[in-house]
Structures are given as structure tokens and as C-alpha cells.
Scaffold this motif. Structure first.
Motif, PDB file in Angstrom:
ATOM      1  N   SER A  22     -23.184 -58.191  -1.722  1.00 29.15           N
ATOM      2  CA  SER A  22     -22.656 -57.401  -2.840  1.00 29.15           C
ATOM      3  C   SER A  22     -22.332 -55.997  -2.339  1.00 29.15           C
ATOM      4  N   ALA A  23     -21.789 -55.197  -3.233  1.00 26.86           N
ATOM      5  CA  ALA A  23     -21.575 -53.772  -2.945  1.00 26.86           C
ATOM      6  C   ALA A  23     -22.928 -53.062  -2.994  1.00 26.86           C
ATOM      7  N   THR A  77     -20.325 -50.497  -7.732  1.00 24.21           N
ATOM      8  CA  THR A  77     -19.339 -51.131  -8.625  1.00 24.21           C
ATOM      9  C   THR A  77     -19.278 -50.368  -9.956  1.00 24.21           C
ATOM     10  N   GLU A 130     -17.569 -54.216  -1.831  1.00 25.21           N
ATOM     11  CA  GLU A 130     -18.038 -55.291  -0.950  1.00 25.21           C
ATOM     12  C   GLU A 130     -17.402 -55.180   0.442  1.00 25.21           C
ATOM     13  N   PHE A 141     -18.131 -61.637  -4.835  1.00 24.00           N
ATOM     14  CA  PHE A 141     -17.507 -61.084  -6.037  1.00 24.00           C
ATOM     15  C   PHE A 141     -15.976 -61.181  -6.041  1.00 24.00           C
ATOM     16  N   ARG A 157     -18.878 -59.387 -13.433  1.00 29.31           N
ATOM     17  CA  ARG A 157     -20.041 -58.656 -12.929  1.00 29.31           C
ATOM     18  C   ARG A 157     -21.158 -59.623 -12.524  1.00 29.31           C
ATOM     19  N   GLY A 158     -21.766 -59.284 -11.412  1.00 31.19           N
ATOM     20  CA  GLY A 158     -22.817 -60.155 -10.881  1.00 31.19           C
ATOM     21  C   GLY A 158     -22.254 -61.359 -10.129  1.00 31.19           C
ATOM     22  N   GLY A 159     -20.948 -61.326  -9.856  1.00 30.62           N
ATOM     23  CA  GLY A 159     -20.247 -62.503  -9.325  1.00 30.62           C
ATOM     24  C   GLY A 159     -20.591 -62.900  -7.903  1.00 30.62           C
ATOM     25  N   SER A 160     -21.292 -62.048  -7.167  1.00 26.76           N
ATOM     26  CA  SER A 160     -21.637 -62.433  -5.788  1.00 26.76           C
ATOM     27  C   SER A 160     -22.568 -63.641  -5.765  1.00 26.76           C
ATOM     28  N   ASP A 161     -23.367 -63.795  -6.820  1.00 33.67           N
ATOM     29  CA  ASP A 161     -24.234 -64.983  -6.891  1.00 33.67           C
ATOM     30  C   ASP A 161     -23.360 -66.234  -6.866  1.00 33.67           C
TER      31      ASP A 161
END
Ligand code: ADP
Ligand code: ASP
Ligand code: MG
Length: 411
Positions: A41-42, A47, A74, A136, A150-154
Motif C-alpha cells: 500500500s501507500a 492516500t 503506491e 490498489f 479504499r483499502g483495495g490493496s487487500d
């Protein structure tokens, strides 16, 4: 030898020192003989900073440019992490979403992953290179950058793990697993050893931001076991996996809360066929998702309707609903931004009666008024005044025995 996918969240890469700590963890996994693909993530807060910059320029940024902006955080972390690993003597290579490529649809700011190319990653792994991927972000295949919400790296991590058929997908974060409720709000919260996809999906949808909802959907669809764990401590975290018999024995697994919704009521709505459609179709056409809906029993041909929408869409929704209310001859509308939804979740509820009534009694004993209720097979949600959020979460956590350490530890 295994293929390990690891994801590190914002706090875990929040400073150069923390990036060094992450690099050591990756190096250790690699030295144990594994192939390693890392999603980052960043840096924490970055972000949000970028989103705020856009808001300073305009209230309604062009979605394409918004994604160009918010995806930059990122890019910083993948390069710093790769440099760090290289300086430690490891072969590492960073990839932006478009370089993988991580192909998505065109829905900027909430894009869905369509496919992931594995050729570059597999080629690198074969050469012994550690692959570092920007979370993300993706590309729509026409050269436009997209982001996954948001939270998209998961979700990036679970999708990469599914595409590579990885042996394990580890989500490293700033808590050491999924807890019975947000451990920052309730220090008595207990770490859950394993949780089913369905419970985790409800927890995430009802406000527990420890995993993005879509990452759990992906994991369920492709049967990826997620291991949520701390990037600061060793030790077992929480496994998010297929439901098993043991999970059914727990009545309520967790309590979640969400302060991101607002409530809109329309009074004196004519009780006729087609009215709901006249109210809700324009909202959906404007991409406003409606969550809970209640309709009162009608009196003299008129009824009241109340529903919730995301707080960020409330202003737009009120404007739309005002027009509709006039058209359908309703008596008037009102809205309330100061609400919160508290929920209990557990697959054990399916086979037990009385769970909802325990919840209602616990809230009423504290004088907390329930404004709306919704239920499904494995959850009960209540809307309450936002000022009672923390109290409601604590009370429910206690009422369902979640404050107690796990039974094995007591015995
Ligand atoms: P990351 O930056 O690593 O993606 P997030 O901030 O997105 O981390 O998610 C971790 C946070 O989720 C924790 O710090 C915690 O406050 C919050 N959280 C909310 N509910 C829960 C829960 N039930 N279990 C664990 N963490 C939770
Ligand atoms: N950096 C993005 C965010 O803050 C994605 C993520 O952290 O998962 O939402
Ligand atoms: Mg997160």
C-alpha cells in the motif's frame, strides 16, 4: 518450497525504518527457500493526503484524473521497498498495476479486477527475483489507470494469490489478526483464530475495515486462505477460510460498527404499487447504494419510509428524494447524519434462537434507542444515535461473552 504472497498495509510501510523492517521479513521468507510476491500500500496517511489535495481543487474531480493522482502513493512504496531489498543484496523488481498487467473494468475509483497477467511475475520468480507489486491500482487496458476503492490493496493481494495459485496469502497489518471487534475501540477484544469467509464478509461489509470486502469475496470465490497477521510481531494471526463445524458452535463471532451511513425518511408516502420503484430507481441510477429500508404500516392510505445511504452521498440523495417527494405528493422528508449501525455477526446464529432479543435487551438496558433493524441468517444490525456507538459496541461485546478469553485459555 512454497509460493508466498504477502501484503503490507500503510502503517507497515509508513516510514523508511518500517520499510526496512518489511524488507527483512520478506528476505527471511525468501531465505527459507520460498518464491515471494509482495503487494504494498501507500505510506499511511498518503492516500488521504492525495484525496484532500483533489478536494482542494474541486468537489467533483474527473474520475480518470482522480485515479492518476491517488494511485501515486503506491508507486513510492514499491520503489523504496525494491531499493531496500536490493541494498540488502537481494534481486527485487517493482511493478505498477499496468506493468503486470492487472486488468480491470473502467469504473474509476471502484474498479473490479478482470484478469491478471502472470507471465512477468513467473519469469522473475524463475530467476530468483522478489516481485514487488503496487496494490490498489490497475489499468483498464486502454492506457488509463484505475483504482480499486479504499483499502483495495487487500484485493490486489488476494487476486494475485488466486491468479498464481499461491500456497498462502498473508495480509500484514498493524493488528495481529481479526478481532471480535475493533481492538482500538474495545481493548478487551479477543483475536479470532479462524473465521469463515461469510462471517468475514459480513464483518467487512458492516464496518470492520481490517480487510476490504472485495478481497474476501475473491478469497471465497477462489478458495484462497487469507492469513491476517502483524507486521510488527511474529506469531499466528487469523485464518480466513471455509466454514468448518467448530465455527458453528460460536453464537456470535464479532461485533462491527459503521458510522459512514446517513438516514433519510419520507413521510406520508401514498401506499400504492410502484411507489418504491419511483423512489429507489432514481437513486440507483445516480449510483447511490441504499442499505437498510423500512416501511411503516400504512394509515389512511399513506405510509412513512426510512432508508440509509452512504454519508458521502447523503446531500445528493436528499436533493433527488426532495424532487420525488413532491412528484408523488408525499408530506415531506428529513435526514439524519448522526447515526451509526452496530451489528453482531456469527454463523452460529443460524441454529440458535434468541440472539436478536439478547441484543435488543442489552441495548435497552443502557437506554440506547434502536431506530432501525435489519437481519440476515448470520447477522443482526441496529441503527442507533451515533453518540452511542462506542457504548453499544462495548455492551454487545460483553453481552455475547466476547470479552472472555477463549475457552481453552480459561481451562
Ligand atoms: P492496513 O493499512 O494494514 O490495510 P487498516 O487500517 O486498513 O490496515 O486495517 C487495520 C485496522 O482495522 C486496525 O488497525 C483496526 O483498528 C481496524 N479494525 C476494525 N475492526 C477490526 C477487527 N474486528 N479486527 C481487527 N482490526 C479491526
Ligand atoms: N492506499 C490505499 C488506501 O489508503 C489502498 C490501501 O491501503 O489498501 O485506501
Ligand atoms: Mg487496509
Amino acid at each position: 518450497m512454497a509460493l508466498v504472497v504477502q501484503k503490507y498495509g500503510g502503517t507497515s510501510v509508513g516510514s523508511v525504518e518500517r520499510i526496512r523492517n518489511v524488507a527483512s521479513r520478506i528476505a527471511k521468507t525468501y531465505d527459507e527457500g520460498n518464491d515471494v510476491v509482495v503487494i504494498v500500500s501507500a505510506m499511511s496517511g498518503e492516500t488521504n493526503r492525495l484525496v484532500a489535495l483533489a478536494a482542494e481543487i474541486t468537489e467533483t474531480p474527473c474520475e480518470r484524473e482522480y485515479d492518476v493522482l491517488v494511485s501515486t502513493g503506491e508507486q513510492v512504496t514499491i520503489s523504496l521497498l525494491s531499493m531496500c531489498l536490493q541494498s540488502m543484496g537481494y534481486d527485487a523488481r517493482s511493478y505498477l498495476g499496468s506493468q503486470i498487467p492487472m486488468l480491470t473494468d473502467k469504473a474509476h475509483a471502484k474498479a473490479r479486477i478482470k484478469s491478471i497477467g502472470d507471465e512477468n511475475i513467473r519469469g522473475d520468480l524463475k530467476k530468483g527475483t522478489i516481485v514487488i507489486v503496487a496494490g490498489f491500482q490497475g489499468t483498464d487496458g486502454e492506457g488509463n489507470i484505475t483504482t480499486l476503492g479504499r483499502g483495495g490493496s487487500d484485493t490486489s493481494a488476494v487476486a494475485v494469490a488466486a491468479a498464481l495459485k499461491a500456497d498462502v496469502c498473508e495480509i500484514y497489518t498493524d493488528v495481529d489478526g481479526v478481532y471480535t471487534t475493533d481492538p482500538r475501540m474495545v481493548p478487551e477484544a479477543q483475536k479470532i483464530e479462524k473465521i469463515s469467509y461469510d462471517e468475514m464478509l459480513e464483518m467487512a461489509s458492516l464496518g470492520a475495515k481490517v480487510l476490504q470486502i472485495r478481497s474476501v469475496e475473491f478469497a471465497k470465490k477462489y478458495n484462497v486462505v487469507i492469513h491476517v497477521r502483524s507486521s510488527f510481531h511474529d506469531g499466528q494471526g487469523t485464518l480466513v477460510m471455509k466454514e468448518d463445524h467448530e465455527m458453528e458452535t460460536v453464537l456470535v463471532s464479532g461485533v462491527a460498527y459503521n458510522k459512514d451511513e446517513a438516514k433519510i425518511s419520507i413521510f406520508g408516502v401514498p401506499d400504492q404499487p410502484g411507489i418504491s420503484s419511483q423512489i429507489f430507481t432514481p437513486l440507483s441510477e445516480n449510483n447511490i447504494t441504499v442499505d437498510m429500508i423500512i416501511q411503516n404500516i400504512s394509515h389512511e392510505g399513506a405510509t412513512d419510509m426510512t432508508f440509509t445511504v452512504p454519508k458521502s452521498d447523503c446531500k445528493k440523495a436528499v436533493e433527488i428524494v426532495e424532487k420525488i417527494a413532491e412528484k408523488i405528493n408525499a408530506r415531506g422528508i428529513s435526514h439524519d447524519m448522526e447515526i451509526s449501525k452496530v451489528s453482531i455477526i456469527g454463523v452460529g446464529m443460524r441454529s440458535h434462537a434468541g440472539v436478536a432479543s439478547t441484543m435488543f435487551s442489552a441495548l435497552s438496558e443502557e437506554g440506547i434507542n434502536i431506530q432501525m433493524i435489519s437481519t440476515s441468517e448470520i447477522k443482526v444490525s441496529c441503527v442507533v444515535d451515533a453518540k452511542y456507538t462506542e457504548l453499544a459496541v462495548r455492551v454487545l461485546h460483553k453481552a455475547f461473552g466476547l470479552d472472555l478469553p477463549e475457552i481453552e485459555e480459561v481451562l
